[in-house]
Scaffold this motif. Sequence first.
Motif, PDB file in Angstrom:
ATOM      1  N   GLU A  38      25.345  53.208  38.258  1.00  0.00           N
ATOM      2  CA  GLU A  38      26.439  52.911  36.909  1.00  0.00           C
ATOM      3  C   GLU A  38      27.129  54.409  36.620  1.00  0.00           C
ATOM      4  O   GLU A  38      27.508  54.519  35.649  1.00  0.00           O
ATOM      5  N   GLY A  39      27.025  55.107  37.529  1.00  0.00           N
ATOM      6  CA  GLY A  39      27.873  56.413  37.453  1.00  0.00           C
ATOM      7  C   GLY A  39      27.008  57.460  36.615  1.00  0.00           C
ATOM      8  O   GLY A  39      27.665  58.426  36.071  1.00  0.00           O
ATOM      9  N   LYS A  40      25.723  57.228  36.688  1.00  0.00           N
ATOM     10  CA  LYS A  40      24.936  58.500  35.973  1.00  0.00           C
ATOM     11  C   LYS A  40      24.415  59.334  36.841  1.00  0.00           C
ATOM     12  O   LYS A  40      23.511  58.805  37.798  1.00  0.00           O
ATOM     13  N   LEU A  41      24.521  60.828  36.517  1.00  0.00           N
ATOM     14  CA  LEU A  41      23.944  61.706  37.419  1.00  0.00           C
ATOM     15  C   LEU A  41      23.262  62.669  36.566  1.00  0.00           C
ATOM     16  O   LEU A  41      23.485  63.095  35.529  1.00  0.00           O
ATOM     17  N   GLU A  42      21.935  62.911  36.994  1.00  0.00           N
ATOM     18  CA  GLU A  42      21.066  63.950  36.349  1.00  0.00           C
ATOM     19  C   GLU A  42      21.108  65.207  37.193  1.00  0.00           C
ATOM     20  O   GLU A  42      20.522  65.171  38.294  1.00  0.00           O
ATOM     21  N   LEU A  43      21.737  66.261  36.492  1.00  0.00           N
ATOM     22  CA  LEU A  43      21.652  67.662  37.328  1.00  0.00           C
ATOM     23  C   LEU A  43      20.312  68.526  36.919  1.00  0.00           C
ATOM     24  O   LEU A  43      20.439  69.337  35.837  1.00  0.00           O
ATOM     25  N   VAL A  44      19.561  68.635  37.891  1.00  0.00           N
ATOM     26  CA  VAL A  44      18.326  69.519  37.638  1.00  0.00           C
ATOM     27  C   VAL A  44      18.549  70.890  38.005  1.00  0.00           C
ATOM     28  O   VAL A  44      18.918  71.180  39.059  1.00  0.00           O
ATOM     29  N   ARG A  45      18.273  71.470  37.052  1.00  0.00           N
ATOM     30  CA  ARG A  45      18.369  72.868  37.236  1.00  0.00           C
ATOM     31  C   ARG A  45      17.103  73.555  37.679  1.00  0.00           C
ATOM     32  O   ARG A  45      15.835  73.421  37.428  1.00  0.00           O
ATOM     33  N   LYS A  85      15.306  74.527  33.005  1.00  0.00           N
ATOM     34  CA  LYS A  85      15.867  74.359  31.751  1.00  0.00           C
ATOM     35  C   LYS A  85      16.436  72.762  31.746  1.00  0.00           C
ATOM     36  O   LYS A  85      16.489  72.058  32.824  1.00  0.00           O
ATOM     37  N   ALA A  86      16.405  72.248  30.524  1.00  0.00           N
ATOM     38  CA  ALA A  86      16.806  70.810  30.346  1.00  0.00           C
ATOM     39  C   ALA A  86      18.176  70.306  31.594  1.00  0.00           C
ATOM     40  O   ALA A  86      19.082  70.993  31.400  1.00  0.00           O
ATOM     41  N   PRO A  87      17.982  69.271  32.020  1.00  0.00           N
ATOM     42  CA  PRO A  87      18.964  68.844  32.864  1.00  0.00           C
ATOM     43  C   PRO A  87      20.045  68.494  32.190  1.00  0.00           C
ATOM     44  O   PRO A  87      20.322  67.947  31.259  1.00  0.00           O
ATOM     45  N   PHE A  88      21.280  68.546  32.989  1.00  0.00           N
ATOM     46  CA  PHE A  88      22.554  68.196  32.381  1.00  0.00           C
ATOM     47  C   PHE A  88      23.078  66.874  33.019  1.00  0.00           C
ATOM     48  O   PHE A  88      22.994  66.795  34.451  1.00  0.00           O
ATOM     49  N   TRP A  89      23.154  66.037  32.138  1.00  0.00           N
ATOM     50  CA  TRP A  89      23.606  64.695  32.576  1.00  0.00           C
ATOM     51  C   TRP A  89      25.081  64.353  32.541  1.00  0.00           C
ATOM     52  O   TRP A  89      26.084  64.751  31.722  1.00  0.00           O
ATOM     53  N   ILE A  90      25.672  63.844  33.891  1.00  0.00           N
ATOM     54  CA  ILE A  90      27.181  63.464  33.893  1.00  0.00           C
ATOM     55  C   ILE A  90      27.316  62.006  33.861  1.00  0.00           C
ATOM     56  O   ILE A  90      26.387  61.463  34.680  1.00  0.00           O
ATOM     57  N   ILE A  91      27.893  61.584  32.955  1.00  0.00           N
ATOM     58  CA  ILE A  91      28.143  59.974  33.134  1.00  0.00           C
ATOM     59  C   ILE A  91      29.752  59.709  33.311  1.00  0.00           C
ATOM     60  O   ILE A  91      30.757  60.242  32.706  1.00  0.00           O
ATOM     61  N   LEU A  92      29.786  59.240  34.244  1.00  0.00           N
ATOM     62  CA  LEU A  92      31.431  58.988  34.835  1.00  0.00           C
ATOM     63  C   LEU A  92      32.121  58.178  34.296  1.00  0.00           C
ATOM     64  O   LEU A  92      31.451  57.131  33.435  1.00  0.00           O
TER      65      LEU A  92
END
Length: 539
Positions: free
Chosen positions: A255-262, A266-273
Amino acid sequence: MPLVRRVMPVRNIASISRQLPLPLHPDVDDMSLFTAQVDPGRGLDFLRASLHDILTRLKAEPQRFPKLGLIYEPNAPVTVPVIVYLSNNGIRLRFDGPEQRLRLIEVLDFTKNKLTHDSREIFRHGAIETEEGQGPSGPTFKHIYRLLGPTYFGDYIEPEGNDETRMGTYVLSYPGIALTFLLHKSSWSPGKDPVSLLSSSQVATSMAIFKGEAWPDARLVLYSQKLPSVHTLSPSAKGKHPVADEIDLIKIHGEGKLELVRSTGKAPFWIILGETTPQELVAELGPPDAIYRKNDQKMAIHKARSNSAHSRTESNDIRIQDESTDTDQSSAHTTTDDSENEDEEGEVAGKVSKEFFYNYFYHGFDVLLSTPTLPSQRPPSKGPSNDLSNGIIPMDSSSRLVASKFIIHGNVPGSYPFNRHRRCRWEINYLSQENINSETTFKDVEHYLFEEWKSIYPNFEEAKQRQRGMVLNRDWGDSPSSSCELLGGWEDSVGGKRADGAGLESEDIRGLGNTTLFGFPGLVFEVLKNDTVSCLTVF
């Protein structure tokens, strides 16, 4: 399995090089030798640097590193370790395959480099007499003992049975450093200490620099141990402090959702297209290394054909987006200068695109920014959505730019775009089968994705028809030269056949400019002939 060796051409790409956290400080008084400070057990953080980082730095200094040899396994380029051999500098660098992190530095010829410890040279060039602690080609045991001090008993590697010289290898280990000495089998005794076994004039033949306390333990986990986190420093930072933590893994949730794990924890950064803004990208990832205006429309013919085909379908057919049946050149350029030139050409032609890419070469991905579009459909295994706003685009979004597509680069050795981006790892989180990730062969990825999505098609035959491949040739200038984003009915008009990587011949390996594109809802895979995923586009 045979390894493929490539001698890389040295090109000056200093325009995108950056200062790495490496203790590599050129000696201005002796520009002919590579110089580095060796700090056992403490100053070895540069071992975590990526293959892309190291090659970028080496290629930015062609006079100091005139010849780079790249050695990799062609049938498993992202699972088997990769080796960079600097023959003119007497150094060999070993990287793991999945992460492409520098794990081991081997000094094979002390005469071709200048290494120091605590401001003292490990091998003093020009000193021949053994009393000065030097042999003809390397430091003596006496010099090493004075420089590094006492250590524990070493390990002895016996000679092979057909070795007539009967000379084995004695490995003397210090924290972060191991040195090898030739030792006759008759001289070896398990109860003898290094001082008793090695004469003061015994010359070290090589040296290894690694992460760990002792070589016997470190070599067991050399390619698998978790390395410390890394801060990413973009070339645009121009010597300033690191601007962002490095992305360790990208989890794809559908569904265009990506979780960027560092990697820092640190808390992950979520990208929602369709929702994430450029400001959010810069705040979390730092400024892009380059910005590229999107002008490439070489796939438009397939979009037009697919639109015509879909216009004849019934209203209750599955909707497949076709706005992604175009291409870009986001990974074909490595500097903003090229992007600006392309932009000027577009302005002259009167076809300036409002869409553009944020190129993150040192993160390993690109982000397409455009007006909001509907994200890809929800994976069947996740069940129906309870979000009432799903599929609705706000009325005031026509001029608002958001992230609409996300291109993840594999930096596969031997591929056409090798070393333009750092390798970025990914995994498809919504599949029931675990460990479907960037190291999985596409044959397996394809199988599990087909099982996931086959229920959205009317019948089995149509489902298979939709998963045919499109051949892409990157070697031709007028062909799409970067990651293609395609969807919709492109499968209706073209087809391809994926090669079996196990049967690769040398001619096939040389033609890795040819790749095949495979599309699934929300995903487009660019696959090499060896069945390795070179690039993944998420929309």
